[in-house]
Write an enzyme that holds these catalytic residues in place. Sequence first.
Site, short mmCIF file in Angstrom:
data_model
loop_
_atom_site.label_atom_id
_atom_site.label_comp_id
_atom_site.label_asym_id
_atom_site.label_seq_id
_atom_site.Cartn_x
_atom_site.Cartn_y
_atom_site.Cartn_z
N GLY A 1 0.59 -1.33 -0.09
CA GLY A 1 -0.25 0.04 -0.01
C GLY A 1 0.74 1.22 0.06
O GLY A 1 0.25 2.32 -0.10
N GLU B 1 4.21 -6.36 1.97
CA GLU B 1 3.85 -6.93 0.68
C GLU B 1 4.05 -5.52 -0.38
O GLU B 1 2.59 -5.41 -0.98
CB GLU B 1 2.45 -7.59 0.77
CG GLU B 1 2.54 -8.66 1.71
CD GLU B 1 0.90 -8.90 1.86
OE1 GLU B 1 0.07 -8.48 1.58
OE2 GLU B 1 0.86 -10.16 2.62
N PRO B 2 4.96 -4.98 -0.45
CA PRO B 2 4.90 -3.68 -1.27
C PRO B 2 4.90 -4.10 -2.62
O PRO B 2 5.58 -4.95 -3.08
CB PRO B 2 6.17 -2.76 -0.92
CG PRO B 2 6.96 -4.08 -0.40
CD PRO B 2 6.28 -5.07 0.10
N GLY B 3 4.01 -3.52 -3.74
CA GLY B 3 4.04 -3.92 -4.97
C GLY B 3 4.53 -2.26 -5.81
O GLY B 3 5.72 -2.08 -5.97
N ARG B 4 3.57 -1.53 -5.71
CA ARG B 4 3.78 -0.26 -6.34
C ARG B 4 4.88 0.68 -5.99
O ARG B 4 5.72 1.04 -6.74
CB ARG B 4 2.49 0.86 -6.19
CG ARG B 4 2.48 2.03 -6.98
CD ARG B 4 1.37 2.72 -6.70
NE ARG B 4 0.15 2.23 -6.20
CZ ARG B 4 -0.87 2.05 -7.04
NH1 ARG B 4 -1.10 2.66 -8.15
NH2 ARG B 4 -1.93 1.50 -6.50
N ARG C 1 -4.86 2.43 -16.18
CA ARG C 1 -5.04 3.09 -15.07
C ARG C 1 -6.05 4.43 -15.29
O ARG C 1 -6.62 4.69 -14.61
CB ARG C 1 -3.70 3.27 -14.52
CG ARG C 1 -3.04 2.00 -14.02
CD ARG C 1 -1.76 2.19 -13.10
NE ARG C 1 -2.36 2.29 -11.91
CZ ARG C 1 -2.31 3.77 -11.22
NH1 ARG C 1 -1.81 4.62 -11.90
NH2 ARG C 1 -2.74 3.89 -10.18
N CYS D 1 -11.58 2.22 -29.76
CA CYS D 1 -12.80 2.76 -30.08
C CYS D 1 -13.77 3.12 -29.05
O CYS D 1 -14.88 2.62 -28.59
CB CYS D 1 -13.75 2.11 -31.17
SG CYS D 1 -12.52 1.75 -32.82
N GLU D 2 -13.26 3.87 -27.95
CA GLU D 2 -13.81 4.17 -26.72
C GLU D 2 -13.55 5.51 -26.34
O GLU D 2 -12.09 5.84 -26.37
CB GLU D 2 -13.48 3.18 -25.52
CG GLU D 2 -13.69 1.89 -25.78
CD GLU D 2 -14.41 1.08 -24.53
OE1 GLU D 2 -14.99 1.64 -23.53
OE2 GLU D 2 -14.48 -0.16 -24.54
N1 LLP Z 1 -0.96 -6.98 -0.53
C1 LLP Z 1 -2.30 -7.25 -0.94
C2 LLP Z 1 -3.10 -8.29 -0.06
C3 LLP Z 1 -2.98 -6.48 -1.85
O1 LLP Z 1 -4.20 -6.70 -2.32
C4 LLP Z 1 -2.09 -5.63 -2.77
C5 LLP Z 1 -2.65 -4.89 -3.85
C6 LLP Z 1 -0.75 -5.45 -2.32
C7 LLP Z 1 -0.39 -6.25 -1.20
C8 LLP Z 1 0.21 -4.58 -2.93
O2 LLP Z 1 -0.43 -3.30 -2.91
P1 LLP Z 1 0.50 -2.00 -3.39
O3 LLP Z 1 1.78 -2.04 -2.44
O4 LLP Z 1 1.05 -2.21 -4.70
O5 LLP Z 1 0.04 -0.81 -3.32
N2 LLP Z 1 -4.53 -2.02 -9.93
C9 LLP Z 1 -4.40 -1.04 -9.08
C10 LLP Z 1 -4.24 -1.54 -7.62
C11 LLP Z 1 -4.53 -2.72 -7.25
C12 LLP Z 1 -3.88 -3.20 -5.68
C13 LLP Z 1 -4.39 -4.59 -5.48
N3 LLP Z 1 -3.91 -5.03 -4.18
C14 LLP Z 1 -3.78 0.28 -9.41
O6 LLP Z 1 -3.36 0.25 -10.60
O7 LLP Z 1 -3.74 1.15 -8.93
#
Ligand code: LLP
Length: 432
Positions: free
Chosen positions: A238, A287-290, A326, A356-357
């Site tokens: 998050g 659990e960082p993604g972004r 996005r 086409c949107e």
């Molecule tokens: N852990 C869990 C259980 C999650 O559901 C998620 C993301 C993460 C970790 C990683 O979150 P982050 O660190 O990346 O914020 N498609 C959307 C974001 C969807 C996030 C879904 N879950 C976007 O493009 O903003």
Amino acid sequence: MHYFRYVGNRLCCEGVSVESLAKRYGTPLYVYSQRTLTEHFQKLDRAMAQVDHLICFAVKSNSNQAVLRTLADLGGGFDIVSEGELRRVMAAGGDPAKCAFAGVGKTEGEIEFALKQGVYSFNVESEPELERINRIAARLKKKAPVAVRVNPNVDAHTHAKISTGTYQHKFGIAYEQVEGVYARAARLKNLSLRGFQMHIGSQLTSVQPFEQAVQKVLPLVKRLKAAYGLEFVSIGGGLGIVYNPALESGLPRWWESRQAKTILTPTLYAARLVPLLKPLGLRVVMEPGRFISGNAGILVTRIEYVKRTGKKNFLIVDAAMNDLIRPAFYDAYHEIVPLRRKNGALVNSDVVGPICESGDFFAKDRPLPRSGEGDYLALLSAGAYGFVMASNYNTRSQAAEVLVNGKLSALVRERQPVAEIWAGENPAPWQV
Ligand code: LLP
């Protein structure tokens, strides 16, 4: 923080000119910076040094093999949500024993596969799921490591579509019910209660909701640890990133108004959360993604046409909402810059794709340098939830991906051949 910079007037990714990549591999093209990925991981790792911790990169944000390999080589774990993601991680050299398996809808087949691979934990989201995991583990004569995901009912103050931590959402088990669920789970013989999990939402630009959620669950986690001997607490992902460094467009769009003008740094995150978490004496899983992948990638596109209507200047580019959804999906803001920096007047422009949107846009009324056919643009901060959310809508093939490391660059995903899109399709037998 990232390594996309102008050197002279050319946009470079680390030591490589992005235009040279666009010419070599064509567009639309995703370009990732290995150094940016690495430094983001290491910054968070260092900030959390005072506690035993495991960084599980959220594979859903960017699952390219080269990206996963970068993080596996740094010793990272992975947050996975499907058998496919687990298989990807293993193919990239990641360790299943460092994988946390999340998601509300794990199938029997997925649970069986993950159990056989020996994942670190199943982050369980419902009681029927606990029972299902127990049943499958009994059949395989195993003990499944589980953590229950709590829904702490804390508002993350982020976009509605990526907020997950209140009772409006399908995720986790309500805070008030969690203790009862652990007590029942403790009676299931093939489960081993290892941890406690929560994730309140994505793109959080303030530390306050994290703090609020951790403070709320602390007493509960202490009791659960005492009762069941937990090993870890997962505080999810998050961490938000800055999408609009210059705030150039000045438009009062939802996404922009919520953007951080200052970054939620790992140092601030750790400074506020570690003092709360450390006394628990548990391993802290994140659990960082972004935060890791977002600013490590860009989407490069070529202008096909410039079209002026009565009021508008449209830059029609060769990337579309199927490549980066996005803006269409969340009204998300992505900074757009030319690969060749130009001086001179800015023109308010809509950057749109060929689909086409009307939702197929990347920017509306954005002041951009005057551009023409054949010029290249880069959409920044596209490394997370970019390529992974791509589709074949309008029978458009999925983009190619390149990884840069210093002066080196490599094609880490080939552009999808167009015939592959319908490769599994056939006319019905009565049509031949
Ligand atoms: N852990 C869990 C259980 C999650 O559901 C998620 C993301 C993460 C970790 C990683 O979150 P982050 O660190 O990346 O914020 N498609 C959307 C974001 C969807 C996030 C879904 N879950 C976007 O493009 O903003």
